[in-house]
Design a protein around this motif. Structure first.
Motif, PDB file in Angstrom:
ATOM      1  N   MET A  93       0.837  -1.195   0.000  1.00 54.08           N
ATOM      2  CA  MET A  93       0.000   0.000   0.000  1.00 54.08           C
ATOM      3  C   MET A  93       0.878   1.254   0.000  1.00 54.08           C
ATOM      4  O   MET A  93       0.694   2.166  -0.805  1.00 54.08           O
ATOM      5  N   VAL A  94       1.828   1.293   0.927  1.00 52.04           N
ATOM      6  CA  VAL A  94       2.716   2.446   1.008  1.00 52.04           C
ATOM      7  C   VAL A  94       3.579   2.535  -0.255  1.00 52.04           C
ATOM      8  O   VAL A  94       3.840   3.633  -0.763  1.00 52.04           O
ATOM      9  N   ALA A  97       7.642   8.608   4.327  1.00 47.79           N
ATOM     10  CA  ALA A  97       8.793   8.041   5.038  1.00 47.79           C
ATOM     11  C   ALA A  97       8.408   7.638   6.456  1.00 47.79           C
ATOM     12  O   ALA A  97       8.796   6.558   6.940  1.00 47.79           O
ATOM     13  N   ASP A  98       7.627   8.481   7.124  1.00 50.55           N
ATOM     14  CA  ASP A  98       7.202   8.177   8.489  1.00 50.55           C
ATOM     15  C   ASP A  98       6.277   6.961   8.511  1.00 50.55           C
ATOM     16  O   ASP A  98       6.422   6.077   9.356  1.00 50.55           O
ATOM     17  N   THR A  99       5.327   6.904   7.557  1.00 47.95           N
ATOM     18  CA  THR A  99       4.392   5.785   7.505  1.00 47.95           C
ATOM     19  C   THR A  99       5.122   4.484   7.217  1.00 47.95           C
ATOM     20  O   THR A  99       4.818   3.434   7.808  1.00 47.95           O
ATOM     21  N   ASP A 100       6.097   4.536   6.302  1.00 48.91           N
ATOM     22  CA  ASP A 100       6.867   3.342   5.970  1.00 48.91           C
ATOM     23  C   ASP A 100       7.558   2.800   7.217  1.00 48.91           C
ATOM     24  O   ASP A 100       7.568   1.582   7.465  1.00 48.91           O
ATOM     25  N   ALA A 152       8.296   0.531  13.624  1.00 48.41           N
ATOM     26  CA  ALA A 152       8.525   1.684  14.497  1.00 48.41           C
ATOM     27  C   ALA A 152       7.263   2.095  15.245  1.00 48.41           C
ATOM     28  O   ALA A 152       7.335   2.784  16.263  1.00 48.41           O
ATOM     29  N   GLY A 153       6.112   1.664  14.764  1.00 43.96           N
ATOM     30  CA  GLY A 153       4.855   2.015  15.406  1.00 43.96           C
ATOM     31  C   GLY A 153       4.082   0.772  15.813  1.00 43.96           C
ATOM     32  O   GLY A 153       4.384  -0.348  15.391  1.00 43.96           O
TER      33      GLY A 153
END
Length: 326
Positions: free
Chosen positions: A230-231, A288-291, A297-298
């Motif tokens: 998706m990303v 980049a943050d979502t990836d 990371a989340g």
């Protein structure tokens, strides 16, 4: 479709227009392999270019002059093209690509009125599923290959949003298989339509339709789609948009510079409507943050994806991000 002294290729469907122009070139080259092919950009036209290219050569080879971007024509090209129509050069085929709009209407009206002995090839967008089914059927008929009705419907359902992707899927199946194309074949190659669904979500979000994109995303995830592709789909689309946003020139010129197909440049230009450079920058940061979020990371990759859809749908403004509950 047939060669003529002047050929107007009109309409918004880039895939069909590119094919029409390529077929004209191949037809003329089959008749005479010495055909000279030249390209002009109507928007950045320099006075006298058309006359120079249409002038008889030393060995009298036939000439094909392709003019892109007539919908953005300069006054100089408009004036000289209208003059050319009154007396087309011998053994010369002038092919004009007009993708829509009112610019250049005087030239289009002259061709449609019969000036210069021109013909028009209309390449309108295929909006109905029935037209797309006909397109798929024609792809396989041209290759003399069999495809079942169910397989045709499955392909159209998978790639209904983009004719270029539908055409590419047909060509992949033709290249990779020898037997009749069935629903099972389509399922093997595009089963689950994860990538296709991902691009559908990305396209809908980029167009600013937040609620629809969020619905598509949740349906895809409920069907087992992986967040990583998706990303990747979002990143692919936005990366192309960023490249095209910083490029100058005609579609074919930009495509050559960036290593893209002309239809990809045209699609990116359509996608860029309503976007700013700052908005693209913020989306790239969000990607980049979502990836990172979905790769460990989340703690909540679904929320990270939904937040990304909100940022993209607002064209770089995080005003539509969903609120976490519970």
């Amino acid at each position: 479709m047939r060669p003529a002294p002047v050929v107007l290729v009109s309409g918004t469907e880039t895939v069909l227009a590119d094919r029409a122009i390529r077929l004209l070139r191949d037809t003329l080259r089959a008749e005479d392999p010495t055909l000279e092919v030249s390209d002009l950009e109507a928007g950045s036209y320099a006075p006298g270019e058309l006359l120079t290219l249409a002038s008889p050569s030393l060995f009298a080879e036939p000439r094909m002059i392709r003019v892109d971007g007539v919908e953005k024509t300069s006054d100089a090209f408009l004036e000289e093209a209208l003059a050319y129509l009154r007396s087309p050069a011998d053994d010369t085929y002038l092919v004009l690509r007009h993708a829509g709009g009112v610019r250049g209407k005087k030239l289009l009206d002259a061709i449609r009125g019969g000036l210069g002995g021109g013909v028009e090839i209309v390449c309108a967008e295929l909006k109905r599923d029935a037209d797309k089914l006909d397109f798929v059927s024609a792809e396989f008929a041209a290759a003399r290959r069999r495809i079942t009705g169910g397989a045709q419907r499955a392909l159209v359902a998978a790639f209904s949003d983009d004719l270029a992707e539908l055409a590419a899927a047909c060509q992949q199946l033709l290249a990779d298989t020898d037997a009749e194309i069935t629903e099972a074949t389509v399922e093997k190659y595009y089963g689950g339509r994860v990538e296709t669904t991902a691009f559908a979500v990305a396209d809908t979000a980029i167009a600013g339709r937040h609620g629809e994109a969020l619905g598509l995303l949740r349906h895809a995830l409920a069907s087992g789609a992986d967040p990583v592709p998706m990303v990747a789909a979002f990143a692919s689309k936005v990366r192309t948009m960023a490249k095209v946003a910083g490029a100058r020139g005609g579609g074919n010129q930009i495509a050559a510079q960036l290593g893209l197909a002309p239809w990809q440049v045209d699609r990116a230009r359509r996608d860029l409507q309503g976007w700013t450079d700052e908005g693209i920058g913020r989306v790239i940061e969000a990607l980049a943050d979502t990836d990172a979020q979905i790769k460990g990371a989340g703690r909540d990759p679904v929320y990270a994806l939904e937040r990304l859809v909100g940022i993209v749908a607002s064209r770089g403004e995080d005003q539509h991000s969903p609120q976490r509950t519970g």
